[in-house]
Design an enzyme around this catalytic site. Sequence first.
Site, mmCIF file in Angstrom:
data_model
loop_
_atom_site.group_PDB
_atom_site.id
_atom_site.type_symbol
_atom_site.label_atom_id
_atom_site.label_comp_id
_atom_site.label_asym_id
_atom_site.label_seq_id
_atom_site.Cartn_x
_atom_site.Cartn_y
_atom_site.Cartn_z
ATOM 1 N N CYS A 2 0.948 -1.198 -0.091
ATOM 2 C CA CYS A 2 -0.378 -0.037 -0.393
ATOM 3 C C CYS A 2 0.406 1.006 0.151
ATOM 4 C CB CYS A 2 -0.636 -0.360 0.914
ATOM 5 S SG CYS A 2 -1.730 -1.546 2.167
ATOM 6 N N ARG A 27 1.807 1.041 -5.879
ATOM 7 C CA ARG A 27 2.059 0.142 -4.977
ATOM 8 C C ARG A 27 0.817 -0.363 -4.304
ATOM 9 N NH1 ARG A 27 7.114 1.616 -1.833
ATOM 10 N NH2 ARG A 27 5.696 0.514 -0.262
ATOM 11 N N TRP A 75 -3.366 -1.603 -1.596
ATOM 12 C CA TRP A 75 -3.746 -3.076 -2.123
ATOM 13 C C TRP A 75 -3.741 -4.462 -0.925
ATOM 14 C CZ3 TRP A 75 -0.779 -7.640 -2.333
ATOM 15 C CH2 TRP A 75 -0.851 -8.283 -3.279
ATOM 16 N N ASN A 101 0.548 0.483 6.063
ATOM 17 C CA ASN A 101 1.077 -0.549 4.621
ATOM 18 C C ASN A 101 2.148 -1.539 5.457
ATOM 19 O OD1 ASN A 101 3.114 -1.385 2.233
ATOM 20 N ND2 ASN A 101 3.777 -0.229 3.057
ATOM 21 N N GLY A 102 1.309 -2.922 5.610
ATOM 22 C CA GLY A 102 2.278 -4.120 5.828
ATOM 23 C C GLY A 102 1.229 -5.070 6.741
ATOM 24 N N GLU A 481 12.252 -14.610 -19.417
ATOM 25 C CA GLU A 481 11.693 -13.079 -18.394
ATOM 26 C C GLU A 481 10.731 -12.820 -19.871
ATOM 27 O OE1 GLU A 481 11.941 -11.075 -16.329
ATOM 28 O OE2 GLU A 481 11.453 -8.867 -17.193
ATOM 29 N N LYS A 485 7.123 -11.125 -18.509
ATOM 30 C CA LYS A 485 6.397 -9.768 -19.561
ATOM 31 C C LYS A 485 5.225 -9.949 -20.509
ATOM 32 C CE LYS A 485 8.440 -7.563 -17.119
ATOM 33 N NZ LYS A 485 9.010 -7.891 -16.203
ATOM 34 N N GLU A 488 1.680 -10.990 -17.536
ATOM 35 C CA GLU A 488 1.417 -11.045 -16.546
ATOM 36 C C GLU A 488 0.740 -9.344 -17.084
ATOM 37 O OE1 GLU A 488 4.227 -8.346 -13.993
ATOM 38 O OE2 GLU A 488 6.242 -8.520 -15.671
ATOM 39 N N HIS A 504 9.105 -33.885 -24.420
ATOM 40 C CA HIS A 504 8.637 -34.747 -23.364
ATOM 41 C C HIS A 504 7.253 -34.351 -22.637
ATOM 42 C CE1 HIS A 504 13.348 -35.941 -22.690
ATOM 43 N NE2 HIS A 504 13.457 -34.876 -22.999
ATOM 44 N N LYS A 603 3.581 -3.188 -7.456
ATOM 45 C CA LYS A 603 4.952 -2.924 -7.428
ATOM 46 C C LYS A 603 6.109 -3.682 -6.582
ATOM 47 C CE LYS A 603 8.068 -1.324 -10.499
ATOM 48 N NZ LYS A 603 8.856 -2.021 -11.148
HETATM 49 C C1 F6R Z 1 7.945 -8.224 -13.249
HETATM 50 C C2 F6R Z 1 7.831 -7.996 -11.985
HETATM 51 C C3 F6R Z 1 8.101 -8.867 -10.492
HETATM 52 C C4 F6R Z 1 9.150 -8.415 -10.041
HETATM 53 C C5 F6R Z 1 9.245 -9.197 -8.073
HETATM 54 C C6 F6R Z 1 10.695 -9.055 -7.231
HETATM 55 O O1 F6R Z 1 8.116 -7.735 -13.597
HETATM 56 O O2 F6R Z 1 8.601 -7.178 -11.797
HETATM 57 O O3 F6R Z 1 8.187 -10.354 -10.800
HETATM 58 O O4 F6R Z 1 10.576 -8.733 -10.588
HETATM 59 O O5 F6R Z 1 8.051 -9.052 -7.788
HETATM 60 O O6 F6R Z 1 10.246 -7.751 -7.345
HETATM 61 P P1 F6R Z 1 11.734 -7.140 -6.400
HETATM 62 O O7 F6R Z 1 13.012 -6.891 -7.392
HETATM 63 O O8 F6R Z 1 11.510 -5.685 -6.282
HETATM 64 O O9 F6R Z 1 12.090 -7.958 -5.627
#
Ligand code: F6R
Length: 608
Positions: A2, A27, A75, A101-102, A481, A485, A488, A504, A603
């Site tokens: 949050c 956030r 969130w 937040n937490g 990756e 991308k 998500e 397999h 994020k």
């Molecule tokens: C995907 C993405 C997430 C972060 C993951 C780790 O695009 O951003 O998979 O890579 O949540 O986050 P951090 O790097 O902040 O520990």
Amino acid sequence: MCGIVGYIGEQQAAPVLLDGLAKLEYRGYDSAGMAVCDNGEIRMVKATGRLKVLEALTKGGSTLPGTAGIGHTRWATHGSPTDTNAHPHFNGSASIAVVHNGIIENYQKLKRKLESRGYHFVSETDTEVIAHLLDRYYTGSPLEAITKVMHRMEGSYALGIIFQDHPDEIYAVRKDSPLIVGKSSAGNLIASDVPAILKYTRSVYFMENEEIAKLTRDDITFYNIDEEELEKEPTEISWDLSAAEKGGYDYFMMKEIYEQPKAITDTISPRIRDGKIVIEELGMTDEEIAQISKIYIVACGSAYHAGVTGKYVLEGMARIPVEVDLASEFRYRNPILDEQTLVIVISQSGETADSLAALREAKAKGSRILGIVNVVGSSIAREADNVFYTWAGPEISVATTKAYSTQLAALYLLAMKFSNVRGTITNEELTSMIEQLQQLPRQIEFLLGSHDRIQKFANRFLAADHIFFIGRGLDYAISLEGSLKLKEISYIHSEAYAAGELKHGTISLIEDGTPVVAVLTQEELYRKTISNIQEVRTRGAFVMTVTNANHTDVEKNADFVMYLPETNSYFTNSLAVIPLQLFAYYVALGRGLDVDKPRNLAKSVTVE
Ligand code: F6R
């Protein structure tokens, strides 16, 4: 998960809070709320949905008068996203308001105790416990009540608190969730992150665990949990607000994709001096580097994928055994570690709960911890033995792009440094690698020039149900990756497979028209992956390939080809990721989705 803000000054608080919350929506963005003190009364407005709902409801903050207040963007963790569960939360008489937040881990136990004393709860949140606990211990001194509550809570919290009896004060509290305090001529502020207050000040105090701040209109006082006053020095923030705004792009994600050449340059150039790799912040002597017996790389999501690339590069170049683990697995599997093991924790935010817990687990076992972190002063940065900062700048879009690219650059630099010290590459090889590394930003700019072509191609897949990514070795690492991308932000199901693994089981999913993205940058594996492409094409797959410029023969086996400029075979992922990011972006855009704020995601994942 949050975002919290607080303001006390001469201006109306609500517009300042809304402004700050807009910078923190990354956030969390399922509901938002504000509480403002006015004429001895706390008034509150909260609303489910994006911040614009709250903005509309309060007419840009104008219906909530008062010059001291707190705000929150949520969130959901405990309780679904509803108006009632949105913050701020209150005690029974609505004289104490809290934003949080937490996670309060022992909230159920605390809630039961409070209920047995007659406290009545209205929400499903853990946060409401804090408001009632403050009520229970408040006898006139906010500080005393706050410290008593801190002693009873387990878990993580960044808090903003206002007391009706103390209308000229706001309180901030921090434990294991980020919180900063800003001092400005227009008043004083609190926030979860710097962009929220950058419009008002660059002078920022980073709060440490178990610290409390009391803000008045012209003063800030810090205390520890024993109510003793603390001396703290502010940090001057050097980057400006434009770095945290969209700068003409439709989405932060595109802006951040375009910022990659600069982010990589900023990350590598301070570490290359007179033809050598110099990483002072590593804090390791050559002898200590020579003694590393094993490396663990621990991270989540894209940072984990950077770690998978790191494994191939560190093992291949420096010949040190490397294990890569998801932080959420590592922390519970009692890993075998010792003092000769180097544990590298990679994290953009530096606040990811699983990565932080993995760090603590490894530290307790005596290993040296190196953090590769983007956010300065974040928890992982503070708790690691040494920190290698990636200089990507603030990353706002939920899907990481530029931070990921700087993580790759950091891992290359480490591998080159370790290899050079351990004698697994010659000085000539190092010199040539440094040159190739320095060319990456320019090569990325060149690849970004192909965005139109990729957009046209991506538009053909807007209705796809599944998309597969395949590759071998480093190409497998980048496929992971590329697939994440895409899924998500586009919500299209996607999987990445080591190309040799297809037969397999997975190949049974390939049918007429199934899109397959194949990455082939590793010369010694090229023919092998071509065979895998032929296998899927025979079964009807529609194939996009990403390969080196010298492989024009690939066109016989592909429906669309993206060529990469020539680089060192260890660095190809820094180039291959560009078309994959653009592909994901344009598919999501074409499907009309909010690219920067994909559903169900936040994020910074500060809960387990
Ligand atoms: C995907 C993405 C997430 C972060 C993951 C780790 O695009 O951003 O998979 O890579 O949540 O986050 P951090 O790097 O902040 O520990």
